[in-house]
Design an enzyme around this catalytic site. Structure first.
Site, PDB file in Angstrom:
ATOM      1  CB  SER A 153      -0.862   0.017   1.263  1.00  0.00           C
ATOM      2  OG  SER A 153      -0.091   0.428   2.382  1.00  0.00           O
ATOM      3  CG  ASP A 154       1.630   5.866  -1.121  1.00  0.00           C
ATOM      4  OD1 ASP A 154       2.597   5.879  -0.325  1.00  0.00           O
ATOM      5  OD2 ASP A 154       1.500   6.716  -2.019  1.00  0.00           O
ATOM      6  CD1 TRP A 155       2.026   7.643   5.516  1.00  0.00           C
ATOM      7  CD2 TRP A 155       4.153   6.980   5.419  1.00  0.00           C
ATOM      8  NE1 TRP A 155       2.627   8.003   6.687  1.00  0.00           N
ATOM      9  CE2 TRP A 155       3.947   7.609   6.659  1.00  0.00           C
ATOM     10  CE3 TRP A 155       5.436   6.475   5.136  1.00  0.00           C
ATOM     11  CZ2 TRP A 155       4.941   7.775   7.608  1.00  0.00           C
ATOM     12  CZ3 TRP A 155       6.429   6.644   6.087  1.00  0.00           C
ATOM     13  CH2 TRP A 155       6.183   7.283   7.311  1.00  0.00           C
ATOM     14  CB  SER A 191      -3.093   4.065   0.938  1.00  0.00           C
ATOM     15  OG  SER A 191      -2.575   2.814   0.621  1.00  0.00           O
TER      16      SER A 191
END
Ligand code: NOJ
Length: 795
Positions: A316-318, A320
């Protein structure tokens, strides 16, 4: 034969064993003598290239499954968890410190920790003290270099040179891996059509073809010939997907992209990265058609994992995953974790939600252990393929010698030079202002970015340090000596005083020429969370520029920015302007080489440069509409152009089109010629079905150097299809070739179009070919050239 053709044969030669040797030879010869083909085709999806993927082997699967069989549910969940080092101990995380988590097998990856000693120390805990001895994978945003900083990605894309991108990424990989980092969150392959978006600086611009060429080059450079080599790092294609289409250019904002547009424009660079073997993908922050990208089973499971057969893992992105709650599709962390995992997000970056909830989710049968297994398998696959189990530690002796090697710095300079785009170069006293004449004995160097090494590093400088970078002032004085270079800041980027501006103007008055270094602050005005609603020069820089121009002295404008800046006044009144982006460590040297003509500028715009922010989103490969601005069917009265798709107060056209860039000579392009007047649809369909790379149509034109210096032309191949089941763009880039021509020299440039080049996503969302009217241009940029039209005929 150009280099690319040669390397293309080398890259594929080892994989051709299943093909008949006659065909191999014919195919290799075709490439050698048709350099255009080599530039057009994906490097790893040509004939016989299918087995390149280091994540796809029975042996690997065996190792993964054997290890998986030994893992408890807790061990498995641990592999799905990632933290930024030292940042997992937020409120209620239940964590003590990184070391404790590693020992307990509660974390599969850490990022933002660098240094071979530091990473080795943590790795020793994982390998020696955790129950199953599974090594960690250390990640970092190595975006355009590690210690040796190259131009920002938009600048690298402006080189239109995959070889440079690949070499720069290789150096980044060698440096990062020597520091214990084996995973980069790069390349960012988001298509971006709106210069308000700060992250437009981090990608390759607006075009899927160029974006794909560049994406492959990054992956090849990072992952090298062998992913398990200690100096290779795993690539991460991000931000999957649609992040660059943020409404209004506002970061993290909603995106609405039809499936057709997604497949035709936004997905190809991701697909290219995947085909090149990218081991990981990052799921984006944005919602896509109402479903957040980090919980989107259609894009993650259906397209990426099923249709494309991606074997690596998705991080995942940070946070997210936890942001799914803010998006409104989960009202608690457990639901967010469940939705993300089931959609196909294998590793949770920083949310802490997989760690907190996954065990209970499995116990309560909301998530099947088989779903966890699937995610773990993907992560272990990457770890095995990287060779982490065989050599988990970094050789600490490498670190001292890997950084800032002379050859790396030399490449930073070449990349910096080739990233510069000459936007304007008008005559002053009879000849173009650039390159600067030796007769200028005094130069006024003015502007907030003239003596600023720190900003040259860009917004993702990795471990690059401002002190290692060369400012324009430094390079200029090195070259000309203090006595010929007078420097005045004139104004800060945001604040300025009347007296400083006046001092700079006085200095210009007493000098022969003024160089103005203006633009944006890399860290604050470009990159993540740096959307701008107005994209002119910040602060009092425009005023400074106008006052210096009013002195009547010739002015060279150097723009340092992470995006195009709307400066219509400047582009009318300043004789010479260069888009420098942020050129990296060797900024000053790269610029002075070009300013004085040691090297001619060769960069081309990887995006459309707007005249006004109100034109955004602006991109060349747009649809024609039913009422195009220049429609012969609606000519209107002279001076009256109503009821057309246009603004009443500005042209539709960009200030500078995609693909545009001047150099120190000029070129003429003849009319595009096609060898046939017609393509048989039946033949095209057959070639498409056979996935054949054979050229269906050869097109060519004469390119002539009409100036008085040798120079490099970049011939660009564009096509348009009419009469199709779905409206297609007015032009689409399909290839490019570089030609070096002596003054007066003329050369024929030829491109072969294969079936894939003519294929597109139809109204049924299937990729295929259709009968159509085809127009082909070989042109210096997306808005020039004389095209030729023929039929793809069903007869
Ligand atoms: C957030 C950014 O969107 C992403 O590009 C980056 O890789 C991560 N943070 C990790 O730093």
């Amino acid at each position: 034969m150009n280099f690319r053709a040669a390397s293309r044969v080398r890259v594929t030669a080892g994989k051709l064993h299943s093909m008949s040797s006659a065909f191999v030879i014919a195919w290799a010869l075709l490439l050698l003598f048709s350099p255009g083909l080599a530039a057009q085709r994906p490097a790893v999806s040509g004939p016989g290239a299918a087995s390149a993927n280091p994540l796809d082997s029975p042996d690997l699967e065996k190792k993964v499954n054997e290890l998986l069989a030994k893992m408890t549910l807790q061990d498995k969940i641990g592999q799905l968890v990632q933290y930024s080092a030292g940042q997992a101990t937020g409120p209620s995380s239940g964590r003590t410190d990184d070391r404790d988590m590693i020992r307990k097998g509660q974390v599969g990856s850490l990022f933002n920790v660098t240094g071979s000693r530091e990473t080795n120390a943590l790795q020793h805990i994982a390998v020696e003290n955790s129950r199953l001895h599974i090594p960690l994978i250390f990640g970092l945003d190595v975006i355009h270099g590690f210690r040796t900083t190259f131009p920002i990605p938009l600048g690298l894309a402006a080189t239109w040179d995959p070889e440079i991108v690949e070499k720069a990424s290789r150096i980044a990989a060698e440096e990062a891996s020597a520091s214990g980092v084996r995973w980069t969150f790069s390349p960012m392959v988001d298509i971006a059509r709106d210069s308000r978006w700060g992250r437009i600086s981090e990608g390759a611009g607006e075009d899927p073809y160029l974006g794909s060429v560049v994406a492959r080059a990054y992956v090849r450079g990072y992952q090298g010939e062998h992913l398990d080599s200690p100096d290779s790092i795993v690539a991460c294609a991000k931000h999957y997907v649609g992040y660059g289409a943020a409404e209004g250019g506002r970061d993290y904002n909603t995106t609405e992209i039809s499936e057709h547009t997604l497949r035709q424009f936004y997905l190809p660079p991701f697909r290219a990265a995947e085909e090149a073997g990218a081991g990981t993908f990052m799921s984006a922050f944005n919602s896509l058609n109402g479903i957040p990208a980090s919980a989107n089973p259609f894009t993650l499971k259906q397209i990426l994992k099923k249709e494309w057969g991606f074997k690596g893992f998705v991080v995942s992105d940070w946070t997210s995953v936890s942001e799914l709650m803010a998006h409104g599709i989960a009202i608690d962390g457990a639901t967010a974790a469940r939705k993300a995992l089931l959609a196909g997000v294998d590793m949770d970056m920083q949310s802490n939600l997989y760690h907190k909830n996954m065990f209970e989710l499995v116990q309560s049968s909301q998530v099947r252990e088989a779903d966890i297994d699937e995610a773990v398998r993907r992560i272990l696959r990457v770890k095995f393929a990287m060779g982490l189990f065989d050599h988990p530690y970094t050789d600490e002796s490498r670190e001292a010698t890997a950084m800032l090697r002379p050859e790396s710095i030399a490449l930073a300079k070449t990349a910096g030079t080739r990233s510069l785009v000459l936007l304007r170069n008008e005559p002053v006293s009879g000849s173009p202002l650039l390159p600067l004449s030796a007769s200028f004995s005094s130069i006024a160097l003015i502007g907030p970015l003239a003596d600023d090494a720190g900003n040259m590093i860009g917004s993702w400088g990795g471990l690059g340090r401002g002190q290692d970078a060369v400012s324009l002032r430094k390079a200029l004085t090195q070259r000309l000596g203090d006595s010929r270079v007078r420097y005045a800041k004139g104004t800060d980027l945001l604040n300025g005083s009347d007296s400083d501006i006046a001092a700079a103007v006085r200095m210009a008055q007493v000098s022969d020429v003024a160089i103005l270094a203006l633009g944006e602050n890399a860290g604050e005005m470009t990159g993540e969370a740096a959307a701008r609603s107005w994209i002119g020069l910040p602060g009092r820089q425009q005023e400074l520029l106008e006052k210096v121009v009013a002195t009547g002295k010739p002015v060279v404008l150097i723009l340092f920015s992470g995006r195009p800046l709307t400066l219509p006044w400047a582009f009318e009144h300043v004789p010479a302007a260069l888009a420098a982006w942020f050129p990296g460590l060797e900024a000053g040297h790269a610029l002075t080489d070009v300013l004085f003509g040691d090297t001619a500028p060769t960069g081309r715009l990887p995006l459309s440069w707007p005249r006004a922010v109100g034109q955004e989103p602006l991109y060349y490969n747009a649809l024609n509409t039913g009422r195009p601005e220049a429609d012969p069917a609606h000519p209107g009265e002279p001076g009256e152009k109503k009821f057309l798709s246009r603004y009443i107060d500005i042209a539709n056209s960009p200030q500078f089109p995609f693909g545009y860039g001047l150099t120190y000579t000029s070129f003429s392009y003849g009319a595009t010629q096609a060898v046939a007047r017609q393509i048989s649809f039946a033949n095209l369909q057959r070639a498409f079905a056979e996935n054949s790379d054979t050229s269906i149509l050869s097109v060519s034109t004469e390119v002539k150097n009409t100036g008085s210096r040798a120079g490099e032309a970049l011939a660009q191949l564009y096509i348009r299809l009419d009469g199709t089941s779905i409206a297609m763009p007015v032009r689409m880039l399909k290839g490019f070739q570089r030609l070096t021509l002596a003054p007066g020299e003329s050369r024929k440039v030829t491109f072969g179009l294969d079936a894939k080049t003519l294929a597109f996503w139809g109204a049924d969302n299937k990729f295929g070919v259709e009968p159509a009217r085809l127009t082909v241009w070989i042109a210096p940029n997306s808005s020039e050239g004389q095209g030729t039209t023929l039929d793809i005929s069903a007869e």
